[in-house]
Design a protein around this motif. Structure first.
Motif, PDB file in Angstrom:
ATOM      1  N   ALA A  62      17.921 -98.206 -21.301  1.00  0.00           N
ATOM      2  CA  ALA A  62      17.103 -97.062 -21.734  1.00  0.00           C
ATOM      3  C   ALA A  62      16.650 -97.229 -23.176  1.00  0.00           C
ATOM      4  N   ALA A  63      17.545 -97.722 -24.030  1.00  0.00           N
ATOM      5  CA  ALA A  63      17.193 -97.915 -25.443  1.00  0.00           C
ATOM      6  C   ALA A  63      16.103 -98.979 -25.589  1.00  0.00           C
ATOM      7  N   GLN A  64      16.166-100.015 -24.755  1.00  0.00           N
ATOM      8  CA  GLN A  64      15.181-101.089 -24.824  1.00  0.00           C
ATOM      9  C   GLN A  64      13.829-100.659 -24.269  1.00  0.00           C
ATOM     10  N   MET A  65      13.858 -99.755 -23.281  1.00  0.00           N
ATOM     11  CA  MET A  65      12.639 -99.418 -22.551  1.00  0.00           C
ATOM     12  C   MET A  65      11.879 -98.249 -23.152  1.00  0.00           C
ATOM     13  N   GLY A  66      12.416 -97.629 -24.181  1.00  0.00           N
ATOM     14  CA  GLY A  66      11.701 -96.535 -24.827  1.00  0.00           C
ATOM     15  C   GLY A  66      11.554 -95.318 -23.949  1.00  0.00           C
ATOM     16  N   GLU A  67      10.321 -94.995 -23.559  1.00  0.00           N
ATOM     17  CA  GLU A  67      10.039 -93.775 -22.806  1.00  0.00           C
ATOM     18  C   GLU A  67      10.186 -93.953 -21.298  1.00  0.00           C
ATOM     19  N   ALA A  68      10.465 -95.160 -20.828  1.00  0.00           N
ATOM     20  CA  ALA A  68      10.549 -95.392 -19.384  1.00  0.00           C
ATOM     21  C   ALA A  68      11.712 -94.639 -18.769  1.00  0.00           C
ATOM     22  N   ARG A  69      11.503 -94.061 -17.589  1.00  0.00           N
ATOM     23  CA  ARG A  69      12.566 -93.398 -16.837  1.00  0.00           C
ATOM     24  C   ARG A  69      13.327 -94.444 -16.029  1.00  0.00           C
ATOM     25  N   LEU A  70      14.608 -94.200 -15.800  1.00  0.00           N
ATOM     26  CA  LEU A  70      15.450 -95.164 -15.092  1.00  0.00           C
ATOM     27  C   LEU A  70      15.685 -94.760 -13.643  1.00  0.00           C
ATOM     28  N   VAL A  71      15.620 -95.755 -12.767  1.00  0.00           N
ATOM     29  CA  VAL A  71      16.009 -95.600 -11.369  1.00  0.00           C
ATOM     30  C   VAL A  71      17.066 -96.654 -11.075  1.00  0.00           C
ATOM     31  N   LEU A  72      18.183 -96.234 -10.507  1.00  0.00           N
ATOM     32  CA  LEU A  72      19.288 -97.137 -10.205  1.00  0.00           C
ATOM     33  C   LEU A  72      19.319 -97.456  -8.717  1.00  0.00           C
ATOM     34  N   VAL A  73      19.383 -98.752  -8.396  1.00  0.00           N
ATOM     35  CA  VAL A  73      19.567 -99.213  -7.019  1.00  0.00           C
ATOM     36  C   VAL A  73      20.912 -99.923  -6.964  1.00  0.00           C
ATOM     37  N   THR A  74      21.794 -99.460  -6.102  1.00  0.00           N
ATOM     38  CA  THR A  74      23.154-100.005  -6.042  1.00  0.00           C
ATOM     39  C   THR A  74      23.684 -99.894  -4.614  1.00  0.00           C
ATOM     40  N   PRO A  75      24.594-100.779  -4.215  1.00  0.00           N
ATOM     41  CA  PRO A  75      25.078-100.724  -2.822  1.00  0.00           C
ATOM     42  C   PRO A  75      25.747 -99.413  -2.461  1.00  0.00           C
ATOM     43  N   GLU A  76      26.654 -98.948  -3.325  1.00  0.00           N
ATOM     44  CA  GLU A  76      27.378 -97.716  -3.049  1.00  0.00           C
ATOM     45  C   GLU A  76      27.531 -96.902  -4.325  1.00  0.00           C
ATOM     46  N   ILE A  77      27.538 -95.593  -4.168  1.00  0.00           N
ATOM     47  CA  ILE A  77      27.788 -94.694  -5.288  1.00  0.00           C
ATOM     48  C   ILE A  77      28.368 -93.412  -4.707  1.00  0.00           C
ATOM     49  N   ASP A  78      29.392 -92.871  -5.350  1.00  0.00           N
ATOM     50  CA  ASP A  78      29.952 -91.615  -4.869  1.00  0.00           C
ATOM     51  C   ASP A  78      29.778 -90.539  -5.928  1.00  0.00           C
ATOM     52  N   GLU A  79      30.251 -89.341  -5.600  1.00  0.00           N
ATOM     53  CA  GLU A  79      30.010 -88.202  -6.488  1.00  0.00           C
ATOM     54  C   GLU A  79      30.648 -88.375  -7.860  1.00  0.00           C
ATOM     55  N   SER A  80      31.767 -89.110  -7.934  1.00  0.00           N
ATOM     56  CA  SER A  80      32.415 -89.306  -9.233  1.00  0.00           C
ATOM     57  C   SER A  80      31.600 -90.232 -10.129  1.00  0.00           C
ATOM     58  N   ASP A  81      30.764 -91.089  -9.526  1.00  0.00           N
ATOM     59  CA  ASP A  81      29.918 -91.996 -10.306  1.00  0.00           C
ATOM     60  C   ASP A  81      28.595 -91.356 -10.697  1.00  0.00           C
ATOM     61  N   LEU A  82      28.175 -90.341  -9.952  1.00  0.00           N
ATOM     62  CA  LEU A  82      26.820 -89.820 -10.121  1.00  0.00           C
ATOM     63  C   LEU A  82      26.598 -89.209 -11.492  1.00  0.00           C
ATOM     64  N   VAL A  83      27.500 -88.348 -11.930  1.00  0.00           N
ATOM     65  CA  VAL A  83      27.287 -87.650 -13.198  1.00  0.00           C
ATOM     66  C   VAL A  83      27.225 -88.620 -14.372  1.00  0.00           C
TER      67      VAL A  83
END
Length: 208
Positions: A62-83
């Motif tokens: 995010a710091a490198q990309m300036g104003e760009a919004r981030l989208v994460l693609v990952t195999p698995e993610i649960d509620e404890s990882d989301l926040v």
């Protein structure tokens, strides 16, 4: 059509090439080359797993990309990882098995518009956890950790269920402008980055 400039940052070459191949033919987006990264409106971060280090990696991107919004693609993610990943700046989350070109483009469009997009089952499980604490722990003691207005609760709950602005407005009989203002005021009050961060914050802190 205004094509969304997108850069792809993967932690392995195969993922980099795979996501690039899925997105490059799509007329809705323009996949940027290495020398065009400063033009990106959305950065797709592809990772093999969500670990304790992932939020820091996301903050670095995010710091490198300036104003760009981030989208994460990952195999698995649960509620404890989301926040933690949302707090690191992610606006959209896609599981790899759900990462069809159509799904990726939909999430990229939401992120470019400043709206969060995460798997609805994650938000649903977070809501269930919050509700369970309220019913089983606080309620019997006459306590309530909800200090929001009824309108804020309605709007945030529907946002958590994946409704967009117009759908929320129709469901609660407010104008789309009012819905946007409710979310904007909540974000400003708690210094939150965007709608997805607001929903995650509200759930994490037991506000909805």
């Amino acid at each position: 059509m205004d094509r969304i400039p997108v850069c792809i940052r993967a932690d392995d070459q195969i993922s980099q090439l795979g996501v690039t191949a899925e997105l490059r033919p799509r007329p809705e987006v323009r996949v940027l080359g290495a020398d065009e990264m400063d033009e990106a409106r959305v950065a797709v971060v592809v990772t093999g797993a969500v670990t304790e280090e992932t939020p820091q990696v996301l903050r670095s991107v995010a710091a490198q990309m300036g104003e760009a919004r981030l989208v994460l693609v990952t195999p698995e993610i649960d509620e404890s990882d989301l926040v933690p990943v949302v707090e690191a700046g992610v606006m959209g989350v896609v599981r790899r098995r759900e990462a069809t070109p159509e799904r990726l483009v939909t999430v990229l469009q939401s992120a470019a518009a400043g709206e969060g997009a995460v798997p609805p089952d994650l938000l649903g499980r977070l809501l269930d956890q919050v509700g369970r604490v309220q019913r089983q722990v606080l309620g019997p003691r006459g306590l309530n950790f909800n200090n929001l207005t009824e309108r804020e609760v309605q709007v945030l709950r529907l946002a958590a269920e994946g409704f967009d602005t117009d759908e929320i407005a129709a469901a609660v009989a407010y104008s789309a402008r009012t819905v946007k203002q409710v979310l904007h005021d909540f974000q400003n009050r708690f210094q939150l980055r965007n709608r997805c961060h607001a929903v995650a914050y509200a759930m994490r802190n037991g506000l909805i």
